[in-house]
Design a protein around this motif. Structure first.
Motif, PDB file in Angstrom:
ATOM      1  N   ARG A  38       2.978   3.948   0.181  1.00  0.00           N
ATOM      2  CA  ARG A  38       2.735   3.752   1.771  1.00  0.00           C
ATOM      3  C   ARG A  38       3.386   4.818   2.363  1.00  0.00           C
ATOM      4  NH1 ARG A  38       5.265  -1.641   0.681  1.00  0.00           N
ATOM      5  NH2 ARG A  38       6.664  -0.987   1.884  1.00  0.00           N
ATOM      6  N   TYR A  39       4.442   5.623   1.816  1.00  0.00           N
ATOM      7  CA  TYR A  39       5.219   6.515   2.775  1.00  0.00           C
ATOM      8  C   TYR A  39       4.825   8.093   2.550  1.00  0.00           C
ATOM      9  CZ  TYR A  39       8.239   2.915   4.358  1.00  0.00           C
ATOM     10  OH  TYR A  39       8.981   1.895   5.138  1.00  0.00           O
ATOM     11  N   THR A  40       3.750   8.205   1.680  1.00  0.00           N
ATOM     12  CA  THR A  40       3.440   9.582   1.167  1.00  0.00           C
ATOM     13  C   THR A  40       1.868   9.699   1.503  1.00  0.00           C
ATOM     14  OG1 THR A  40       3.278   8.848  -0.914  1.00  0.00           O
ATOM     15  CG2 THR A  40       5.182   9.760  -0.546  1.00  0.00           C
ATOM     16  N   SER A  41       1.466  10.968   1.484  1.00  0.00           N
ATOM     17  CA  SER A  41       0.032  11.330   1.666  1.00  0.00           C
ATOM     18  C   SER A  41      -0.777  11.109   0.263  1.00  0.00           C
ATOM     19  CB  SER A  41      -0.210  12.628   2.435  1.00  0.00           C
ATOM     20  OG  SER A  41       0.613  12.608   3.626  1.00  0.00           O
ATOM     21  N   THR A  42      -0.052  11.509  -0.733  1.00  0.00           N
ATOM     22  CA  THR A  42      -0.758  11.628  -1.918  1.00  0.00           C
ATOM     23  C   THR A  42       0.065  10.924  -3.244  1.00  0.00           C
ATOM     24  OG1 THR A  42       0.400  13.841  -2.747  1.00  0.00           O
ATOM     25  CG2 THR A  42      -1.541  13.908  -1.434  1.00  0.00           C
ATOM     26  N   ARG A  43      -0.734  10.595  -4.169  1.00  0.00           N
ATOM     27  CA  ARG A  43      -0.066   9.910  -5.418  1.00  0.00           C
ATOM     28  C   ARG A  43       1.044  10.928  -5.925  1.00  0.00           C
ATOM     29  NH1 ARG A  43      -1.014   5.835  -7.991  1.00  0.00           N
ATOM     30  NH2 ARG A  43      -0.361   5.484 -10.174  1.00  0.00           N
ATOM     31  N   GLU A  44       0.753  12.287  -5.948  1.00  0.00           N
ATOM     32  CA  GLU A  44       1.635  13.206  -6.380  1.00  0.00           C
ATOM     33  C   GLU A  44       2.895  13.065  -5.619  1.00  0.00           C
ATOM     34  OE1 GLU A  44      -1.483  14.076  -5.836  1.00  0.00           O
ATOM     35  OE2 GLU A  44      -2.140  14.003  -7.778  1.00  0.00           O
ATOM     36  N   GLU A  45       2.893  13.045  -4.313  1.00  0.00           N
ATOM     37  CA  GLU A  45       4.026  12.987  -3.445  1.00  0.00           C
ATOM     38  C   GLU A  45       4.794  11.540  -3.806  1.00  0.00           C
ATOM     39  OE1 GLU A  45       4.708  14.064   1.082  1.00  0.00           O
ATOM     40  OE2 GLU A  45       2.544  13.686   0.400  1.00  0.00           O
ATOM     41  N   ALA A  46       4.210  10.679  -3.924  1.00  0.00           N
ATOM     42  CA  ALA A  46       4.596   9.348  -3.940  1.00  0.00           C
ATOM     43  C   ALA A  46       5.584   9.151  -5.676  1.00  0.00           C
ATOM     44  CB  ALA A  46       3.486   8.429  -4.349  1.00  0.00           C
ATOM     45  N   VAL A  47       4.772   9.835  -6.473  1.00  0.00           N
ATOM     46  CA  VAL A  47       5.571  10.062  -7.940  1.00  0.00           C
ATOM     47  C   VAL A  47       6.915  10.895  -7.477  1.00  0.00           C
ATOM     48  CG1 VAL A  47       5.580  11.023 -10.137  1.00  0.00           C
ATOM     49  CG2 VAL A  47       3.550   9.940  -9.075  1.00  0.00           C
ATOM     50  N   GLU A  48       7.017  11.896  -6.862  1.00  0.00           N
ATOM     51  CA  GLU A  48       8.069  12.647  -6.633  1.00  0.00           C
ATOM     52  C   GLU A  48       9.098  11.731  -5.641  1.00  0.00           C
ATOM     53  OE1 GLU A  48       9.571  16.737  -4.142  1.00  0.00           O
ATOM     54  OE2 GLU A  48       7.397  16.482  -4.666  1.00  0.00           O
TER      55      GLU A  48
END
Length: 188
Positions: A38-48
């Motif tokens: 919900r807080y990020t633009s991409t799945r990769e960012e979310a994982v980070e």
């Protein structure tokens, strides 16, 4: 799966036992991803964000009050990690509420009823980092504009304005998606 971790897993994680930490990670991975997305633009960012959040959890687990729900503590860490991530990468500038989006109706039906969870997350992710963060904090986390202003170090007016613009952007995105779907149906 229990909503609270087993005390043995917590004790092991505090002792830096890798197996216990892995078990805690696996138990709360899905929950954490739902917040991070919900807080990020991409799945990769979310994982980070999720992984950074777990590092903070493991580093500070001894401070966790076991009389309180772990999920709430974990959620707070992830939200703060996501906000810090956005600030760190310069994506937040001081510059929709789902209930208010029900204004978009067609033939008396709510357009939101047709959106899946994934579609809703994609729409929220498409907002600018600033609008997305304000939207999530206000709508989903239940923060007041005063709390958002303090958390993000912006003015209350900037919080209100950001929420208003996030709502408008979401309305436009939903309307555009709906019009595209209707156009596709008319072509068939």
């Amino acid at each position: 799966m229990d909503s609270e971790p087993n005390p043995t897993i917590l004790d092991g994680s505090i002792r830096k036992d890798r197996r216990s930490q892995e078990m805690l990670y696996r138990q709360f991975h899905g929950y954490g991803m739902s917040i991070s997305l919900r807080y990020t633009s991409t799945r990769e960012e979310a994982v980070e964000v999720l992984n950074d959040g777990f590092v903070k959890v493991f580093d500070n687990l001894q401070q966790f009050d076991r009389e309180k729900p772990f999920k709430s503590w974990f959620r707070r860490i992830l939200i703060n990690t996501a906000i810090n991530h956005t600030k760190k990468y310069g994506k937040f500038k001081n510059e929709t509420d789902l209930e208010h989006l029900t204004e978009l109706t067609e033939n008396g039906s709510n357009v939101l009823d047709d959106l899946s969870y994934q579609d809703t997350i994609k729409l929220i992710q498409s907002l600018s980092p600033a609008y997305r963060t304000i939207f999530n904090l206000y709508v989903i986390e239940g923060y007041s504009h005063d709390e958002i202003a303090e958390t993000l170090q912006i003015s209350v007016g900037a919080s209100k304005s950001g929420l208003s613009r996030a709502r408008e952007n979401l309305r436009n995105l939903i309307k555009k998606n709906h019009e595209e779907e209707v156009g596709q149906l008319n072509k068939q």
